[in-house]
Design a protein around this motif. Structure first.
Motif, PDB file in Angstrom:
ATOM      1  N   VAL A   1     -11.404  44.110  -3.316  1.00 15.99           N
ATOM      2  CA  VAL A   1     -10.023  44.226  -2.824  1.00 15.99           C
ATOM      3  C   VAL A   1     -10.026  44.634  -1.351  1.00 15.99           C
ATOM      4  O   VAL A   1      -9.298  44.055  -0.530  1.00 15.99           O
ATOM      5  CB  VAL A   1      -9.222  45.232  -3.677  1.00 15.99           C
ATOM      6  CG1 VAL A   1      -7.878  45.538  -3.020  1.00 15.99           C
ATOM      7  CG2 VAL A   1      -9.002  44.674  -5.084  1.00 15.99           C
ATOM      8  N   GLN A   2     -10.840  45.604  -1.008  1.00 16.85           N
ATOM      9  CA  GLN A   2     -10.880  46.069   0.374  1.00 16.85           C
ATOM     10  C   GLN A   2     -11.339  44.959   1.314  1.00 16.85           C
ATOM     11  O   GLN A   2     -10.746  44.731   2.369  1.00 16.85           O
ATOM     12  CB  GLN A   2     -11.814  47.275   0.495  1.00 16.85           C
ATOM     13  CG  GLN A   2     -11.779  47.939   1.869  1.00 16.85           C
ATOM     14  CD  GLN A   2     -12.441  49.299   1.877  1.00 16.85           C
ATOM     15  OE1 GLN A   2     -12.930  49.766   0.854  1.00 16.85           O
ATOM     16  NE2 GLN A   2     -12.451  49.943   3.026  1.00 16.85           N
ATOM     17  N   ALA A   3     -12.390  44.247   0.930  1.00 16.20           N
ATOM     18  CA  ALA A   3     -12.908  43.161   1.770  1.00 16.20           C
ATOM     19  C   ALA A   3     -11.890  42.032   1.902  1.00 16.20           C
ATOM     20  O   ALA A   3     -11.713  41.459   2.982  1.00 16.20           O
ATOM     21  CB  ALA A   3     -14.215  42.626   1.176  1.00 16.20           C
ATOM     22  N   SER A   4     -11.197  41.708   0.817  1.00 21.04           N
ATOM     23  CA  SER A   4     -10.213  40.617   0.836  1.00 21.04           C
ATOM     24  C   SER A   4      -9.027  40.960   1.733  1.00 21.04           C
ATOM     25  O   SER A   4      -8.529  40.108   2.476  1.00 21.04           O
ATOM     26  CB  SER A   4      -9.734  40.310  -0.582  1.00 21.04           C
ATOM     27  OG  SER A   4     -10.798  39.855  -1.391  1.00 21.04           O
ATOM     28  N   MET A   5      -8.554  42.206   1.668  1.00 19.59           N
ATOM     29  CA  MET A   5      -7.430  42.597   2.514  1.00 19.59           C
ATOM     30  C   MET A   5      -7.844  42.614   3.991  1.00 19.59           C
ATOM     31  O   MET A   5      -7.061  42.259   4.873  1.00 19.59           O
ATOM     32  CB  MET A   5      -6.884  43.961   2.090  1.00 19.59           C
ATOM     33  CG  MET A   5      -6.331  44.005   0.658  1.00 19.59           C
ATOM     34  SD  MET A   5      -5.222  42.640   0.206  1.00 19.59           S
ATOM     35  CE  MET A   5      -6.286  41.698  -0.918  1.00 19.59           C
ATOM     36  N   GLU A   6      -9.096  42.993   4.249  1.00 18.37           N
ATOM     37  CA  GLU A   6      -9.609  42.918   5.613  1.00 18.37           C
ATOM     38  C   GLU A   6      -9.668  41.463   6.058  1.00 18.37           C
ATOM     39  O   GLU A   6      -9.360  41.133   7.216  1.00 18.37           O
ATOM     40  CB  GLU A   6     -10.992  43.562   5.678  1.00 18.37           C
ATOM     41  CG  GLU A   6     -11.536  43.717   7.085  1.00 18.37           C
ATOM     42  CD  GLU A   6     -12.843  44.491   7.128  1.00 18.37           C
ATOM     43  OE1 GLU A   6     -13.723  44.124   7.930  1.00 18.37           O
ATOM     44  OE2 GLU A   6     -12.976  45.466   6.351  1.00 18.37           O
ATOM     45  N   GLY A   7     -10.037  40.585   5.131  1.00 17.33           N
ATOM     46  CA  GLY A   7     -10.062  39.154   5.436  1.00 17.33           C
ATOM     47  C   GLY A   7      -8.688  38.633   5.799  1.00 17.33           C
ATOM     48  O   GLY A   7      -8.532  37.860   6.744  1.00 17.33           O
ATOM     49  N   TRP A   8      -7.668  39.078   5.054  1.00 18.35           N
ATOM     50  CA  TRP A   8      -6.300  38.640   5.353  1.00 18.35           C
ATOM     51  C   TRP A   8      -5.828  39.151   6.712  1.00 18.35           C
ATOM     52  O   TRP A   8      -5.193  38.417   7.479  1.00 18.35           O
ATOM     53  CB  TRP A   8      -5.339  39.093   4.254  1.00 18.35           C
ATOM     54  CG  TRP A   8      -5.240  38.123   3.135  1.00 18.35           C
ATOM     55  CD1 TRP A   8      -5.640  38.281   1.843  1.00 18.35           C
ATOM     56  CD2 TRP A   8      -4.713  36.785   3.208  1.00 18.35           C
ATOM     57  NE1 TRP A   8      -5.412  37.149   1.113  1.00 18.35           N
ATOM     58  CE2 TRP A   8      -4.834  36.218   1.921  1.00 18.35           C
ATOM     59  CE3 TRP A   8      -4.160  36.024   4.231  1.00 18.35           C
ATOM     60  CZ2 TRP A   8      -4.410  34.918   1.650  1.00 18.35           C
ATOM     61  CZ3 TRP A   8      -3.742  34.727   3.955  1.00 18.35           C
ATOM     62  CH2 TRP A   8      -3.876  34.188   2.679  1.00 18.35           C
ATOM     63  N   LYS A   9      -6.138  40.380   7.009  1.00 16.49           N
ATOM     64  CA  LYS A   9      -5.746  40.941   8.307  1.00 16.49           C
ATOM     65  C   LYS A   9      -6.369  40.136   9.443  1.00 16.49           C
ATOM     66  O   LYS A   9      -5.692  39.773  10.421  1.00 16.49           O
ATOM     67  CB  LYS A   9      -6.186  42.408   8.389  1.00 16.49           C
ATOM     68  CG  LYS A   9      -5.841  43.076   9.704  1.00 16.49           C
ATOM     69  CD  LYS A   9      -6.322  44.521   9.715  1.00 16.49           C
ATOM     70  CE  LYS A   9      -6.014  45.173  11.062  1.00 16.49           C
ATOM     71  NZ  LYS A   9      -6.494  46.578  11.113  1.00 16.49           N
ATOM     72  N   ASN A  10      -7.652  39.823   9.302  1.00 10.74           N
ATOM     73  CA  ASN A  10      -8.344  39.080  10.348  1.00 10.74           C
ATOM     74  C   ASN A  10      -7.895  37.623  10.420  1.00 10.74           C
ATOM     75  O   ASN A  10      -7.863  37.030  11.503  1.00 10.74           O
ATOM     76  CB  ASN A  10      -9.856  39.142  10.111  1.00 10.74           C
ATOM     77  CG  ASN A  10     -10.417  40.541  10.316  1.00 10.74           C
ATOM     78  OD1 ASN A  10      -9.692  41.458  10.679  1.00 10.74           O
ATOM     79  ND2 ASN A  10     -11.698  40.714  10.057  1.00 10.74           N
ATOM     80  N   TYR A  11      -7.546  37.056   9.268  1.00  5.17           N
ATOM     81  CA  TYR A  11      -7.077  35.671   9.249  1.00  5.17           C
ATOM     82  C   TYR A  11      -5.765  35.531  10.010  1.00  5.17           C
ATOM     83  O   TYR A  11      -5.579  34.578  10.770  1.00  5.17           O
ATOM     84  CB  TYR A  11      -6.894  35.200   7.814  1.00  5.17           C
ATOM     85  CG  TYR A  11      -6.532  33.733   7.684  1.00  5.17           C
ATOM     86  CD1 TYR A  11      -7.464  32.741   7.954  1.00  5.17           C
ATOM     87  CD2 TYR A  11      -5.252  33.345   7.291  1.00  5.17           C
ATOM     88  CE1 TYR A  11      -7.137  31.394   7.850  1.00  5.17           C
ATOM     89  CE2 TYR A  11      -4.915  32.005   7.170  1.00  5.17           C
ATOM     90  CZ  TYR A  11      -5.862  31.036   7.455  1.00  5.17           C
ATOM     91  OH  TYR A  11      -5.524  29.705   7.352  1.00  5.17           O
ATOM     92  N   LEU A  12      -4.868  36.479   9.831  1.00  4.14           N
ATOM     93  CA  LEU A  12      -3.599  36.430  10.562  1.00  4.14           C
ATOM     94  C   LEU A  12      -3.822  36.593  12.061  1.00  4.14           C
ATOM     95  O   LEU A  12      -3.081  36.029  12.868  1.00  4.14           O
ATOM     96  CB  LEU A  12      -2.658  37.523  10.053  1.00  4.14           C
ATOM     97  CG  LEU A  12      -2.075  37.331   8.655  1.00  4.14           C
ATOM     98  CD1 LEU A  12      -1.203  38.530   8.277  1.00  4.14           C
ATOM     99  CD2 LEU A  12      -1.270  36.044   8.550  1.00  4.14           C
ATOM    100  N   ALA A  13      -4.832  37.380  12.431  1.00  6.73           N
ATOM    101  CA  ALA A  13      -5.113  37.611  13.846  1.00  6.73           C
ATOM    102  C   ALA A  13      -5.749  36.395  14.503  1.00  6.73           C
ATOM    103  O   ALA A  13      -5.383  36.010  15.621  1.00  6.73           O
ATOM    104  CB  ALA A  13      -6.020  38.834  14.004  1.00  6.73           C
ATOM    105  N   ASP A  14      -6.717  35.781  13.821  1.00  3.95           N
ATOM    106  CA  ASP A  14      -7.411  34.605  14.355  1.00  3.95           C
ATOM    107  C   ASP A  14      -8.010  33.828  13.180  1.00  3.95           C
ATOM    108  O   ASP A  14      -9.082  34.178  12.682  1.00  3.95           O
ATOM    109  CB  ASP A  14      -8.512  35.028  15.326  1.00  3.95           C
ATOM    110  CG  ASP A  14      -9.194  33.835  15.996  1.00  3.95           C
ATOM    111  OD1 ASP A  14      -8.937  32.684  15.575  1.00  3.95           O
ATOM    112  OD2 ASP A  14      -9.991  34.047  16.935  1.00  3.95           O
ATOM    113  N   PRO A  15      -7.342  32.779  12.729  1.00  6.72           N
ATOM    114  CA  PRO A  15      -7.750  32.089  11.501  1.00  6.72           C
ATOM    115  C   PRO A  15      -8.839  31.035  11.657  1.00  6.72           C
ATOM    116  O   PRO A  15      -9.169  30.346  10.695  1.00  6.72           O
ATOM    117  CB  PRO A  15      -6.439  31.428  11.057  1.00  6.72           C
ATOM    118  CG  PRO A  15      -5.758  31.088  12.349  1.00  6.72           C
ATOM    119  CD  PRO A  15      -6.100  32.221  13.285  1.00  6.72           C
TER     120      PRO A  15
END
Length: 330
Positions: A234-248
């Protein structure tokens, strides 16, 4: 120093080397990445971008995970795959999870990356709000009949006879000036705006539709047996979402590889819609973090389903989710 000393020293060296080798073997075994299978609902697309970003950036690896993302599609029932233990975690919807609890499925939602369902309707320019839908022909899919349509019909006092089947073909909408069709903010809107720039899109969440979008769901035995693995996922996935919104870009590179129908223009539009509508980082996530779930939202969805005849009132709705992993991930 006698020969026995050397022999003893040699034995100790062999034993020490053996123990050291065993220690390295055990250490490498314990440090091996924990494997998880994540099953999506559809072909690779921006709506799964956070997971592909976590894969592409090595975020899952950083958290000691080996995540295999399995692609969904129209013939894939990911709930069946979860229950049959062919997947550890699936992307699903809170309405379906609540129906599963009604049927005693051993499942729970663990995070809600999409704070709002991207579902809404496409209309022609004469429709200025959802209140203008009376008298319109509304194209609704089979899944829509069991989810948002009862909510929309009840809220705006629409007639059941207005609904017609939606076959995922936009031509009836484009050809019929009195036709309205269901649409995802991140996909069909892109096609509609190209064909008819004056068309409008109305997101149901803006009018109070309570459902989350794609949520992460697992089985109870995974929660019981692998709580730390789930927490890290869960922690890694939410970090992935944060980074995806910043630079996908990194996530999109895998999406395009997995789904050749995806191109940069469509992916850019989809990410732009997520940002504009705050689908990921809006609502409760604005103050409580990406992936947050609240009792109030789940109860609102439960109440809507019960009032619409979609769920039995006695269903234990609180058994449908746990916030332990999203809280721990913060």
């Amino acid at each position: 120093m006698n020969i026995q000393h050397y022999v003893g020293k040699g034995r100790r060296t062999v034993i020490a080397s053996t123990l050291l080798g065993l220690g390295i073997l055990l250490s490498s075994t314990s440090d091996a990445a924990d494997k998880l299978v994540l099953q999506t609902t559809w072909f690779a697309q921006a709506e799964q971008g956070g997971y592909y970003q976590a894969l592409a950036q090595g975020i899952y690896k950083k958290y000691g995970l080996d995540v295999d993302i399995k692609i969904g599609g129209p013939q894939v029932n990911n709930m069946t795959l979860l229950l049959s233990k062919r997947a550890d975690i699936i992307i699903n919807y809170d309405l379906q999870v609540l129906k599963g609890i009604e049927s005693n499925f051993p499942i729970k939602a663990v995070a809600a990356p999409f704070q709002f369902d991207p579902q809404g309707v496409l209309t022609h320019s004469d429709v200025k709000s959802l209140a203008d839908l009376k008298g319109k022909t509304i194209l609704v899919s089979t899944s829509g009949q069991a989810s948002w349509w009862p909510w929309l019909k009840g809220k705006y006092k629409l007639d059941a006879a207005q609904a017609r089947p939606y076959t995922f073909n936009m031509q009836p909408f484009l050809a019929g000036k009195n036709v309205v069709q269901q649409a995802y903010a991140t996909s069909e809107v892109f096609q509609a705006k190209k064909a008819e720039p004056s068309s409008n899109f109305f997101l149901f969440a803006d009018a109070g539709y309570p459902a989350y979008g794609g949520i992460l769901v697992t089985r109870n035995d995974v929660i019981q047996n692998k709580p730390d693995v789930l927490r890290r996922f869960v922690q890694a996935s939410m970090e992935g979402w944060k980074n995806y919104l910043a630079d996908p870009r990194l996530g999109n590179s895998i999406i395009k590889k997995e789904n050749p129908n995806m191109n940069d223009e469509l992916l850019t539009f989809a990410v732009g819609q997520m940002r504009k509508l705050k689908l990921i980082d809006g609502g409760d996530a604005k103050t409580q973090g990406i992936g947050v779930m609240t009792d109030a939202r789940w109860k609102a969805t439960r109440d809507f389903m019960v009032n619409s005849g979609l769920l039995k009132a006695q269903t234990n709705w609180k058994a449908a989710y746990t916030t332990q992993f999203i809280k721990a991930s913060k």
